[in-house]
Scaffold this motif. Structure first.
Motif, mmCIF file in Angstrom:
data_model
loop_
_atom_site.group_PDB
_atom_site.id
_atom_site.type_symbol
_atom_site.label_atom_id
_atom_site.label_comp_id
_atom_site.label_asym_id
_atom_site.label_seq_id
_atom_site.Cartn_x
_atom_site.Cartn_y
_atom_site.Cartn_z
ATOM 1 N N ARG A 7 -2.784 3.737 5.933
ATOM 2 C CA ARG A 7 -3.903 3.484 6.860
ATOM 3 C C ARG A 7 -3.735 4.314 8.132
ATOM 4 N NH1 ARG A 7 -7.115 -0.867 5.885
ATOM 5 N NH2 ARG A 7 -6.460 -2.394 4.318
ATOM 6 N N GLU A 67 -11.346 -2.808 8.328
ATOM 7 C CA GLU A 67 -11.620 -4.221 8.028
ATOM 8 C C GLU A 67 -11.405 -5.111 9.244
ATOM 9 O OE1 GLU A 67 -7.304 -3.863 7.885
ATOM 10 O OE2 GLU A 67 -8.965 -2.601 7.237
ATOM 11 N N THR A 74 0.825 -1.208 0.000
ATOM 12 C CA THR A 74 0.000 0.000 0.000
ATOM 13 C C THR A 74 0.859 1.258 0.000
ATOM 14 O OG1 THR A 74 -1.649 -1.239 1.260
ATOM 15 C CG2 THR A 74 -1.940 1.132 1.120
ATOM 16 N N ALA A 126 -10.100 3.464 -1.477
ATOM 17 C CA ALA A 126 -11.035 3.578 -0.352
ATOM 18 C C ALA A 126 -10.636 4.717 0.589
ATOM 19 C CB ALA A 126 -11.096 2.253 0.408
ATOM 20 N N LEU A 127 -9.350 4.983 0.717
ATOM 21 C CA LEU A 127 -8.874 6.058 1.579
ATOM 22 C C LEU A 127 -8.983 7.430 0.915
ATOM 23 C CD1 LEU A 127 -5.599 4.498 3.072
ATOM 24 C CD2 LEU A 127 -7.856 4.601 4.114
ATOM 25 N N THR A 165 -17.172 3.162 4.848
ATOM 26 C CA THR A 165 -16.936 2.679 3.480
ATOM 27 C C THR A 165 -17.280 1.196 3.334
ATOM 28 O OG1 THR A 165 -14.612 2.209 4.010
ATOM 29 C CG2 THR A 165 -15.120 4.364 3.058
ATOM 30 N N LEU A 166 -17.415 0.484 4.440
ATOM 31 C CA LEU A 166 -17.733 -0.947 4.391
ATOM 32 C C LEU A 166 -19.220 -1.221 4.583
ATOM 33 C CD1 LEU A 166 -14.791 -2.357 6.563
ATOM 34 C CD2 LEU A 166 -14.892 -2.109 4.079
ATOM 35 N N THR A 185 -22.985 -1.673 3.826
ATOM 36 C CA THR A 185 -23.771 -2.034 2.646
ATOM 37 C C THR A 185 -25.197 -2.304 3.070
ATOM 38 O OG1 THR A 185 -23.192 -4.378 2.901
ATOM 39 C CG2 THR A 185 -21.817 -3.060 1.414
ATOM 40 N N ARG A 235 -4.345 8.024 7.461
ATOM 41 C CA ARG A 235 -5.782 8.306 7.413
ATOM 42 C C ARG A 235 -6.341 8.465 8.814
ATOM 43 N NH1 ARG A 235 -10.755 4.647 7.267
ATOM 44 N NH2 ARG A 235 -12.417 6.201 7.143
ATOM 45 N N ALA A 282 -6.723 -0.818 -4.237
ATOM 46 C CA ALA A 282 -8.080 -0.823 -3.690
ATOM 47 C C ALA A 282 -8.118 -0.113 -2.338
ATOM 48 C CB ALA A 282 -8.577 -2.266 -3.553
ATOM 49 N N VAL A 283 -7.106 -0.338 -1.507
ATOM 50 C CA VAL A 283 -7.044 0.338 -0.209
ATOM 51 C C VAL A 283 -6.893 1.843 -0.407
ATOM 52 C CG1 VAL A 283 -5.664 0.623 1.889
ATOM 53 C CG2 VAL A 283 -6.140 -1.671 1.017
#
Length: 851
Positions: A438, A533, A376, A413-414, A600-601, A603, A441, A409-410
């Motif tokens: 991470r 996560e 990352t 998302a950030l 962001t996770l 749904t 952030r 992808a990480v």
């Protein structure tokens, strides 16, 4: 004036060749064994500070892979000049800089070098860069070299670059530098005797970061043996800080304590301990060290090396969102480097704590970090450099595609990169912190919610893990470190000050006056922001937990966090062979904070699936945080496509033979089709379970699209459905009864069903019905003869044949003799080939004549 000891270093003889290479090509590879002076004398010579080694005055930047090596190299060079660090020789590590206006040689970590390149790609004021210990293949060093090559190609062709390696494996570096010359220095090499010292009994291989205690006991015993058999200080290589502490305890406590000073040398050691290990001692010493002492540091007085044969490498489980270190067998190259430490100043001895035969299974060189690590941070560096895919970077090894995809992808998302992979303003702000993206952030977003001070303190705890002895509750660890004055607490405070410098908000922000979130709430939020996560929820009153990534997790025995419903997991790993992660450090969390940090996770989806437990289709509207279900309600009108997919999944899981009804007509047709597919192939369809599932859309529609539950599947007419698979288009379907007839008319006039269940079709019929029939028909266009089961009058098998004529000649007589006495009312003629076939008994009163 350089101290005379510096002029005696072996690398001195190759400095003129190095200067010529840089003057002619601007780049060179320096191959010099440990102890030759490549880390100390060469930078001074390149800066024009060594009398007798002519060269232009330059400002030189030296990049080392570790902070410990940075400080040690700077101190050594300053000592050679008779100065203090910060004058002509200085250093910079994350959170600490000792350099001034007179500094011309600056030693930095490769991470600091990357930060400078991102801020100022031209490296204004720097004339030469020395990348030391490039053979160790650290990711930051590989990346820095790729960036420097770009700088030389586009911005500053006059910038000099030297790749310095302690090994002779330099061809790849020379090629990367455009065919740069290799300058080799010969070290003063004293002989090193190898003593193979395997454990007296088998030890378990390492699991994750755990080593068999029996191996550590053996290493301690080998240190005692070395002290008893030879003279000089002992340098003992162990894989990590925990192993060093355990071996130190065995060497210093109780009646088996050694008569020597025991020092622990690693990156987390106090500065005073590091200084003591790198300076001559007044009494005999045992230095327990990680791989930091393999090549970049000189430990004086060492004549003996004890090598446990292990090393730590990074591993990343992208599917579970877990990364960490694992213990592996050290490479052969590392073993040579370690052994060489015993022969730096005089003849020495290395005690290897494994059997010689095990070297046949060891890797030749260390695995490059780029092949193993979480990419990352690397991907963000590449994006900020303007090469999101890293395709244009001159790297010794390309990054694995899967790891790069996970990293992008990480970052997406950030908000650190846009959909095309280009760095955003937020991404550049994240990169400037020098933290893993991470953690950056968590720092930037957490500061506005819990205050800059607390955000910086918590992120500092996450960026350099506190000692494990402080427990697994991060809030309690935080409170302890705040009050402590040990080396870790001092480094932590330095990092807190550095991180606060990246935050714009003045003052202490929320919580400073008692308002806002509590420390526990603040810690939960910041950890969850860093690792959404790893937000975890207990599946029961005492766990285990399910993380948002979908990974199960367990607390350690006696954890103070036991019974907490929600956790923000700061540190976790997955032991080898275990399906669950092991929580090593976490903080309690509540659901609202989990929703906020893991936004962001979140749904809200329709979930239609086949439940094997219930044997039925279920349809729900589910709100979830990753894999953690928050709310669910029955779904009255689910999406038909989802229903169809779930029903097919049910058929796959439970089998077409379980969920569909197969009456005799359907079973018979399926067996006939299977026979023709097996015998003739195309165009006759495969009707195995797997093939029927694959072709569900071809033979189960439209019934499947109308079905909504298990009972609907059971009502499907499978015989009619199978007809859709027949080869109608080519006209072959009309030959089904010809090629594989359902029934065959026998001489008695009966229509007997053919059994296609086995590999060969079978006709089971009473013997008397076949009188006069010497040949049974062949099926599949004459390719497969029928197997005839001749039955007694009671319907029991009397004989099996594929050749009726031969049976009448050779087998009938024995069957007749056996059965006619038991079935006297049935005909048993002497010549069955001319007798009249019948399915009836003899007329009343008549019996078989004696034969």
């Amino acid at each position: 004036m350089l101290r005379s000891v510096g002029l005696e270093l072996p690398v001195r003889t190759c400095v003129p060749a190095l200067q010529r290479a840089l003057a002619e090509q601007g780049a060179a590879v320096l191959a010099a064994p440990p102890g030759t002076g490549k880390t100390t004398l060469v930078p001074l010579a390149l800066a024009g500070l060594v009398d007798g080694l002519p060269g232009p005055a330059r400002r030189v930047l030296v990049a080392e892979p570790r902070r410990l090596a940075v400080r040690a190299a700077a101190r050594r060079m300053a000592w050679l000049l008779g100065e203090r660090v910060g004058e002509r020789v200085g250093f910079t590590v994350r959170g600490e800089r000792r350099a001034g206006p007179r500094t011309v040689v600056e030693v930095v970590t490769t991470g600091v070098l990357l930060q400078r390149l991102q801020r100022d790609p031209e490296l204004a004021g720097v004339d030469a860069v020395v990348l030391d210990e490039c053979h160790e293949r650290h990711l930051d060093a590989d990346t820095a070299l790729a960036f420097l090559l770009d700088v030389r190609a586009v911005l500053r062709p006059e910038l000099r670059v030297v790749c310095a390696s302690a090994t002779s494996d330099t061809a790849a570096w020379a090629e990367l530098l455009g065919g740069a010359p290799v300058v080799a220095a010969e070290g003063v090499s004293y002989p090193v005797e190898v003593v193979w010292a395997p454990p007296p009994r088998p030890v378990r291989p390492p699991q994750g970061t755990r080593c068999d205690p029996a191996l550590l006991e053996h290493v301690a015993a080998t240190v005692r043996r070395a002290l008893a058999e030879r003279t000089g200080d002992v340098l003992c290589f162990l894989p990590g800080v925990g192993e060093i502490a355990r071996v130190a305890g065995q060497l210093t406590g109780g009646p088996a304590a050694v008569d020597a000073e025991v020092l622990q040398l690693h990156g987390q050691a106090a500065q005073s301990v590091q200084d003591a290990a790198l300076a001559p001692g007044e009494r005999r010493r045992v230095i327990l060290a990680t791989s930091v002492a393999e090549s970049s540091l000189t430990v004086p007085g060492v004549r003996l090396v004890v090598d446990a044969g292990l090393a730590r490498e990074p591993r990343t489980d992208h599917a579970r969102g877990l990364s960490g270190l694992v213990t592996v067998r050290a490479s052969l190259a590392a073993g040579r480097q370690r052994a060489g430490r015993a022969g730096r100043e005089a003849p020495g001895t290395v005690y290897r704590c494994w059997a010689e035969v095990e070297d046949a299974r060891a890797a030749r060189f260390p695995t490059p970090e780029i092949a193993l690590a979480d990419l990352t941070a690397f991907a963000l560096h590449a994006a900020c450099w303007g090469d999101p895919d890293a395709a244009g970077l001159a790297l010794p090894d390309p990054p694995p595609a899967g790891a790069m995809a996970a990293a992008r992808a990480v970052l997406l998302a950030l908000g650190a990169v846009d959909p095309d992979g280009r760095a955003t303003d937020r991404g550049r702000a994240i990169a400037r912190t020098g933290l893993h993206p991470r953690l950056a952030r968590a720092l930037l977003d957490g500061a506005a919610r819990v205050g800059p001070r607390r955000a910086a303190e918590l992120v500092a705890l996450l960026s350099e893990e506190p000692p494990r002895a402080l427990g697994d509750d991060l809030v309690e660890v935080w409170r302890t470190v705040r009050r402590a004055e040990d080396p870790y607490a001092r480094r932590w405070r330095d990092e807190v000050r550095r991180l606060r410098g990246h935050l714009d908000a003045p003052g202490d922000g929320p919580g400073a006056d008692g308002s806002g979130p509590s420390d526990r709430e603040a810690a939960g939020l910041v950890v969850a922001l860093a690792h959404p996560e790893r937000i975890a929820r207990a599946r029961g009153p005492q766990g285990p937990y399910l993380m948002a990534s979908g990974t199960a997790a367990d607390l350690g025995t006696g954890s103070r966090l036991s019974g907490v419903e929600w956790l923000a997991v700061a540190v976790a790993d997955r032991p080898a062979g275990s399906p669950s992660a092991r929580v090593q450090r976490a903080v309690p969390l509540d659901e609202p904070t989990a929703r906020q940090a893991g936004a962001t996770l979140l749904t809200d989806r329709e979930e239609v699936h086949w439940s094997v437990r219930d044997g039925e289709l279920t349809a729900r509207r589910v709100t979830a945080l990753g894999a953690i279900e928050l709310d669910a309600a029955a779904l009255a009108d689910p999406d038909p496509d989802l229903v169809r997919a779930a029903l097919v999944d049910g058929l796959t899981r439970e089998g077409v033979g379980t969920l569909l009804r197969w009456p005799a007509a359907a079973t018979g047709l399926r067996e006939r089709l299977a026979f023709l597919h097996r015998t003739l192939g195309d165009p006759w369809p495969d009707v195995s379970d797997e093939a029927l599932l694959d072709a569900a859309g071809a033979w189960l529609e439209p019934e499947l699209s109308r079905a909504r539950r298990r009972a609907d599947l059971a009502r499907i007419d499978t015989a009619a459905a199978l007809q859709r698979l027949l080869p109608w288009a080519g006209g072959d379907a009309g030959r089904l009864d010809e090629l594989a007839p359902e029934r065959i008319t026998v001489p008695s006039g009966s229509r007997i069903r053919v059994d296609y269940a086995d590999d060969r079709p079978v006709l089971a019929v009473k013997l008397q019905e076949l009188f006069g029939w010497d040949t049974a028909p062949a099926l599949a266009g004459g390719r497969v003869p029928l197997t005839v089961h001749l039955l007694s009058p009671a319907g029991r098998p009397a004989a099996v044949t594929g050749d009726l004529a031969r049976f009448w000649r050779e087998g009938y007589k024995a069957v007749r003799a056996d059965l006619r006495g038991r079935y006297p009312r049935h005909p048993w003629p002497e010549d069955p080939t001319t007798a009249t076939p019948t399915r009836h008994t003899n007329p009343r009163g008549r019996t078989n004549a004696p034969g």
